[in-house]
Design an enzyme around this catalytic site. Structure first.
Site, PDB file in Angstrom:
ATOM      1  N   GLY A   1       0.878  -1.352   0.020  1.00 47.85           N
ATOM      2  CA  GLY A   1      -0.301   0.019  -0.097  1.00 47.85           C
ATOM      3  C   GLY A   1       0.766   1.256  -0.030  1.00 47.85           C
ATOM      4  CB  ALA A   2       4.448   1.611  -0.817  1.00 42.58           C
TER       5      ALA A   2
ATOM      6  CB  VAL B   1      -1.870  -7.649   0.001  1.00 41.81           C
ATOM      7  CG1 VAL B   1      -0.594  -6.827  -0.334  1.00 41.81           C
ATOM      8  CG2 VAL B   1      -3.164  -6.941   0.305  1.00 41.81           C
TER       9      VAL B   1
ATOM     10  CB  SER C   1      -6.558   1.307  12.994  1.00 45.03           C
ATOM     11  OG  SER C   1      -7.500   2.253  13.302  1.00 45.03           O
TER      12      SER C   1
ATOM     13  CE1 TYR D   1      -9.247   0.294   8.158  1.00 50.15           C
ATOM     14  CE2 TYR D   1      -9.645   1.019  10.514  1.00 50.15           C
ATOM     15  CZ  TYR D   1      -8.990   0.818   9.332  1.00 50.15           C
ATOM     16  OH  TYR D   1      -7.661   1.642   9.414  1.00 50.15           O
TER      17      TYR D   1
ATOM     18  CE  LYS E   1      -6.065  -1.715   9.574  1.00 51.11           C
ATOM     19  NZ  LYS E   1      -4.881  -1.901   8.605  1.00 51.11           N
TER      20      LYS E   1
ATOM     21  CB  ILE F   1      -3.176   9.570   9.703  1.00 52.30           C
ATOM     22  CG1 ILE F   1      -2.836   9.031  10.835  1.00 52.30           C
ATOM     23  CG2 ILE F   1      -2.031  10.219   9.072  1.00 52.30           C
ATOM     24  CD1 ILE F   1      -2.230   9.883  11.846  1.00 52.30           C
TER      25      ILE F   1
END
Length: 256
Positions: free
Chosen positions: A20-21, A72, A150, A163, A167, A196
């Protein structure tokens, strides 16, 4: 293959894989690693053209960087990724499992497909990538694995049960794997950022963003640059006594 260690920094001579870069926290970590001398495998599901801004920045720093388009959550694709990265850059020293997706729905309305989609990337993807690169690290008796979790995996959140569960699973996976492999030289830790300013945050509703902002003791959302130093710490010699930990640059959303 791995380049000569002519560059300087805390990660000089290291090869790092960041999933995820192409954007957000993943891009920030890739760039931070490059500043510290690492060469990078930039992994993302987007096309290489979308990753070009990050690749150009990495090249400008003098880092050797390769882009690998990979889902992935696809076991065969991840297996092929591991072979391609090793052939192109050399043995992998650091793996950052950052790739993730986010959707919102109440559990009462959530479809199985939506649940499976989030779990398939966030949790299954972390497992698949870890399994693919772990063997080489264990053979060499050295490696770092950093899983991006997260704060929602610690405290939960309305409309994001899938989600949050994914996490939380990443955090549990981190602890369990650390118990398996730390004595063999591979250190495994997690980072659980708060909200973020990234494209992932942009995907949340304005109502959710406003409510979350009101809850944060610091009174603002974080920046990618406030997460990346933690990744550098865990990837470098300074993180040598961190085992199975979950570090939380979260603006006070979680206090342990």
């Amino acid at each position: 293959m791995k380049t000569a260690a002519t560059r300087q920094g805390l990660l000089a001579g290291k090869v790092a894989v960041v999933t995820g870069a192409a954007s957000g926290i993943g891009a920030g970590i890739a760039l931070a690693f490059a500043r510290e001398g690492a060469d990078l495998a930039v992994v993302d599901l987007c096309g290489e053209a979308d990753a070009k801004p990050v690749l150009d920045e990495l090249a400008a720093m003098g880092a050797t960087a390769r882009f690998f388009r990979t889902d992935v959550g696809d076991a065969e694709a991840v297996s092929e990724l591991a072979g391609a990265v090793t052939s192109s850059l050399g043995p992998v020293d650091v793996l950052v499992n950052n790739a993730g997706v986010f959707t919102q729905a109440l559990v009462e309305n959530m479809t199985v497909d939506e649940w499976d989609f989030v779990m398939g990337v966030n949790l299954r993807g972390t497992f698949l990538c870890t399994r693919a690169f772990l063997g080489g690290m264990l053979e060499r008796g050295d490696g770092r694995i950093i899983n991006i979790a997260s704060q929602l995996g610690q405290i939960g959140g309305a409309e994001v049960a899938h989600y949050s569960a994914s996490k939380a699973g990443v955090i549990g996976f981190t602890k369990a794997l650390a118990r398996e492999v730390s004595s063999r030289g591979v250190l495994v830790n997690a980072i659980a950022p708060g909200p973020i300013n990234t494209p992932l945050l942009d995907s949340e509703t304005e109502e959710w963003r406003s409510a979350k902002l009101a809850e944060l003791p610091i009174g603002r959302f974080g920046e990618v640059s406030e997460v990346t130093p933690t990744a550098v710490l865990l990837a470098s010699a300074g993180g040598s006594y961190y085992v199975g930990q979950t570090l939380g640059p979260n603006g006070g959303d979680v206090m342990l």
